[in-house]
Design an enzyme around this catalytic site. Structure first.
Site, PDB file in Angstrom:
ATOM      1  CB  CYS A   1      -0.948  -0.012   1.201  1.00  0.00           C
ATOM      2  SG  CYS A   1      -0.102   0.013   2.799  1.00  0.00           S
ATOM      3  CB  THR A   2       0.294   4.864   0.284  1.00  0.00           C
ATOM      4  OG1 THR A   2      -0.782   4.759  -0.632  1.00  0.00           O
ATOM      5  CG2 THR A   2       1.089   6.140  -0.013  1.00  0.00           C
TER       6      THR A   2
END
Length: 324
Positions: A199-200
């Site tokens: 994810c980020t």
């Protein structure tokens, strides 16, 4: 008793941000650990962050802390030391520095939440501290070239659209809660395969690995520091960055450029574009991708209908000003 929340208008805060010239760093961090008194924890954080002109969004919950903040560069070392000493659980906390440092936040908001990331998990015996194996850029690149390894993107569909690892599986959804339900069903065939989740910044994929392990998956990995951590580590070690496109961010910047590839398209004409905007007609405010030509043609609106409504709204406002 001091006021521990913002009392300045949104318009004024945005004006201040626009005219500010002081160099800033955009940072993010999270940690899953038990917080007994969330209100006291929140208030102590707010006082110090306010003192050092920190802007951004911080969530505090009994399960931990999640923060995306903009810090004056001159105070970075002070705030880093403050966090390390604030709680023994935050000692040597991993702090991600953003890939760029454009103006990201204009207000300080420290909120108490039920969870630092909304997951919808209600199972009593679920342990978020039982997580997958962290991997860094060298191993990430090696596993990307291994056809037996499956990469899963644990971000929302609109994040995936403008940037992702090649061949990474998109779990189509607009919420993390929905993704966690889907990923177990969609990946049921791969319980004994190597799975890499990302994810980020790491907070969602870390919890996702816990959920996968809880549901019987055997070999689960995740990127240390998420996409941001991967890019920093790859560049630091002179390794190729294999993420394509942009990384979506939840602040005023909307995205961070990672590679030169544009892998997404304008909603209106289909031309290559990776620029997200919100529809100019405030009652719509749809988040969508729009190219420069369509931005001019539609006045930054998502459709002809919204453009007409926006023009009508602006005309009425102008007439009201004239009448006064």
């Amino acid at each position: 008793m001091s006021i521990l929340h913002n009392i300045v208008s949104k318009k004024e805060l945005k004006r201040r941000m626009f005219f500010e010239t002081e160099p800033r760093l955009t940072l993010s961090f999270y940690k899953y650990f038990f917080i007994k008194n969330t209100q006291e924890y929140r208030d102590r954080l707010y006082k110090t962050f306010y003192k050092y002109n920190v802007l951004g969004r911080i969530y505090v919950a009994s399960e931990g802390i999640n923060a995306q903040i903009s810090v004056p560069k001159k105070y970075y070392s002070i705030l880093k030391k403050f966090l390390y000493n604030f709680d023994i659980e935050l000692n040597n906390l991993r702090i991600n520095k953003s890939l760029d440092n454009e103006k990201s936040f204009w207000v300080l908001c420290v909120k108490i939440k039920k969870k630092i990331v909304q997951d919808g998990i209600k199972e009593h015996f679920f342990n978020p501290n039982n997580v997958g194996i962290y991997i860094q850029s060298e191993q990430v690149n090696s596993m990307l070239n291994d056809k037996k390894t499956i990469f899963i993107d644990m971000r929302n569909s609109y994040e995936y659209a403008i940037g992702h690892f090649e061949n990474a599986i998109e779990i189509k959804s607009i919420t993390f809660r929905e993704q966690l339900k889907k990923v177990i069903q969609l990946m049921a065939y791969a319980k004994n395969k190597k799975i890499v989740m990302y994810c980020t910044g790491g907070i969602r994929c870390e919890k996702a690995t816990s959920w996968m392990l809880f549901n019987g998956f055997k070999h689960v990995y995740h990127l240390e520091g998420g996409i941001i951590g991967y890019v920093h580590d790859a560049r630091k070690n002179g390794l190729p960055v294999l993420f394509k496109g942009k990384s979506f961010v939840f602040d005023n910047r909307m995205s961070e450029k990672i590679s030169d590839e544009v892998i997404s398209y304008c909603k209106q004409c289909g031309k290559s574009s990776d620029v997200y905007i919100n529809c100019k007609y405030s009652s719509c405010h749809l988040l969508f991708i729009q190219c420069e030509n369509c931005s001019v043609k539609f006045h930054s609106c998502c459709s002809l209908e919204c453009m007409k409504k926006y023009k009508f709204y602006m005309l009425n406002n102008d007439l009201k000003k004239i009448s006064y």
